[in-house]
Design an enzyme around this catalytic site. Structure first.
Site, mmCIF file in Angstrom:
data_model
loop_
_atom_site.group_PDB
_atom_site.id
_atom_site.type_symbol
_atom_site.label_atom_id
_atom_site.label_comp_id
_atom_site.label_asym_id
_atom_site.label_seq_id
_atom_site.Cartn_x
_atom_site.Cartn_y
_atom_site.Cartn_z
ATOM 1 N N HIS A 1 0.870 -1.286 0.017
ATOM 2 C CA HIS A 1 -0.039 0.232 0.100
ATOM 3 C C HIS A 1 0.950 1.457 0.001
ATOM 4 O O HIS A 1 1.783 1.205 0.679
ATOM 5 C CB HIS A 1 -0.765 0.041 1.214
ATOM 6 N N ASP B 1 -15.259 2.527 8.205
ATOM 7 C CA ASP B 1 -13.916 3.248 7.729
ATOM 8 C C ASP B 1 -14.474 4.452 6.652
ATOM 9 O O ASP B 1 -14.260 5.520 6.843
ATOM 10 C CB ASP B 1 -12.975 2.515 7.225
ATOM 11 N N ARG C 1 -14.683 12.632 9.553
ATOM 12 C CA ARG C 1 -13.178 13.152 9.964
ATOM 13 C C ARG C 1 -12.857 14.353 9.022
ATOM 14 O O ARG C 1 -12.417 15.476 9.409
ATOM 15 C CB ARG C 1 -11.973 12.262 10.071
ATOM 16 N N SER D 1 -7.575 3.415 9.581
ATOM 17 C CA SER D 1 -8.175 3.583 8.237
ATOM 18 C C SER D 1 -7.399 2.757 7.195
ATOM 19 O O SER D 1 -7.863 1.907 6.428
ATOM 20 C CB SER D 1 -8.221 4.920 7.760
ATOM 21 N N LYS E 1 -8.482 -1.518 5.768
ATOM 22 C CA LYS E 1 -8.612 -2.037 4.370
ATOM 23 C C LYS E 1 -7.695 -3.078 4.229
ATOM 24 O O LYS E 1 -8.243 -4.033 3.231
ATOM 25 C CB LYS E 1 -8.692 -0.938 3.484
#
Length: 443
Positions: free
Chosen positions: A82, A161, A168, A183, A187
């Site tokens: 990621h 999320d 947020r 967050s 995922k």
């Protein structure tokens, strides 16, 4: 249990239990807890932080809020990667086939771009015929058959999320390290990977602008992985200037193909080798870093990584000939050079400004509903540290519209992203640090 008591506890610096966090996330996802109470809790977290255990519990509560992908039927260690987002960042298109060619299953779910960072799914759709939507069965079977699949994210993953992030965004709590870390990791964990390599960007074109904050975020995410038994490594990398010279979907696919052929830009190639090294180690295909580096180099040199890309494209309905004939990718109607306004040396390149300019050209989205022009973008000819002469091209705009005033504005925006000085400027480091469960190693 009462929501107000949980808010009060976190406001006063208390450590929340698993049961309290489950109560909050489950209640908010169902709609039983109103936005104003979750906003108060998020602000309390913003100011008081969370422990590693709390952050891991929050992460898993969000994972449990929706569907979880079960990859256990796929043999081997499934390693995911990621990136926290950047400009000219084409690493997934290179890493996924490269690591799969090493015999490590890559079952990747990616997102679309929003704002100044491009999405992997958008880039893949620049390949004629490529299908990013797959059923769960098709997704798993493809990874079993060729060791690789890259598809769009399921709408059922981590609904908590999605709801919390939207809150947020409008309550000035986006920058909370525990909330960012949970967050991202929720995922990745919901996607089913056994191990995770994180590319944490730092600098002007990144979400985290300072190295100190980037290290804090990386440590928080590695701690989450450690707490829940998912081996996690974070590499902190420079995003003061774009990673590669291409910004735009088809342009970045072409650049990824060149890199898999061993002809890619130096910085992009170096980072992909570094990230692939860690993925190979986590996947158990090398005993140490030296062996992992050698394997990665061999897969690039032999053409096996490029062949794996062709397999991926073919398996998902795309025209695999683009790997040998990149001119089959979408091409813009106009190419407009951006001349340098002065002699000197490139001292800085504002990655975020260039990303926004590419978005304004049509390569990205300001809102989720915006269409994307897959052919347009920016090609840079200079990097930090390079010398330049007046009138020499700094970059080239790839455009599908031909309005003189608009073109002039885009050229001005692009040139303004380059800082030119008389004195020579040093190149910035590409990789600042590696964070593992054993701590931070600065490079």
């Amino acid at each position: 249990m009462r929501t107000v008591d949980i808010i009060h506890k976190k406001r006063d610096g208390g450590e929340l239990t698993k049961e309290e966090l489950d109560f909050l996330i489950e209640g908010y996802t169902r709609g039983d807890i109103p936005d104003y109470q979750l906003s108060a809790w998020a602000m309390a977290v913003f100011f008081n932080g969370m422990t590693a255990r709390e952050t891991a519990e929050l992460t898993m509560a969000m994972v449990r809020s929706g569907e979880q992908v079960d990859l256990s039927s796929i043999p081997g260690v499934k390693v995911d990667k990621h990136s926290t987002g950047g400009v000219g960042d084409t690493t997934t298109l290179i890493l996924a086939p490269l690591v799969a060619a090493a015999g490590i299953p890559v079952a990747k779910m990616s997102g679309r771009g929003l704002g100044h960072t491009g999405g992997t799914i958008d880039k893949l759709e620049a390949i004629p015929g490529f299908e990013v939507e797959r059923t769960k069965e098709q997704f798993l079977n493809q990874v079993k058959e060729i060791g690789l699949a890259v598809v769009g994210q399921s709408g059922n993953l981590t609904p908590a999320d999605k709801k919390l992030y939207a809150l947020r965004d409008v309550t000035a709590t986006v920058e909370s390290i525990p909330l960012i870390a949970s967050s991202i990791m929720s995922k990745k964990i919901a996607s089913g990977a056994d191990a995770i390599v994180l590319d944490v960007k730092t600098g002007r074109g990144a979400f985290m602008k300072s190295l100190e904050d980037s290290v804090r975020l990386a440590k928080a995410m590695v701690e989450i992985g450690t707490e829940i038994g998912r081996e996690t490594v974070a590499v902190i990398t420079n995003m003061d200037e774009p990673l590669g010279p291409s910004i735009g979907n088809a342009l970045e696919v072409r650049e990824a193909i060149e890199t898999l052929k061993g002809q890619g830009p130096a910085e992009l190639t170096e980072l992909c080798r570094e990230l692939a090294k860690h993925m190979v180690l986590l996947g158990g295909k090398a005993q140490d870093e030296t062996e992992a580096k050698q394997l990665v180099a061999q897969l690039l040199k032999s053409g096996e990584a490029l062949e794996k890309l062709k397999q991926l494209i073919k398996a998902q309905g795309g025209d695999a000939r683009v790997a040998d004939e990149p001119d089959r990718l979408p091409e813009a109607a106009y190419r407009v050079p951006v001349p340098s306004p002065a002699d000197g040396c490139i001292a800085a390149i504002d990655a975020e400004a260039l990303g926004v300019t590419a978005m304004l050209l049509g390569a990205g989205r300001a809102t989720k509903e915006d269409p994307i022009d897959l052919a347009v973008g920016i090609k840079l000819f200079k990097r930090v540290g390079d010398a330049v002469k007046t009138g020499e091209p700094l970059a080239e705009l790839y455009m599908n519209r031909n309005e003189p005033a608009d073109t002039a504005r885009m050229c001005e925006r692009t040139a303004a992203a380059f800082t030119i000085t008389e004195a020579p400027a040093p190149r910035s480091k590409l990789i600042y640090a590696v964070v593992t469960r054993n701590g931070v190693r600065y490079l």
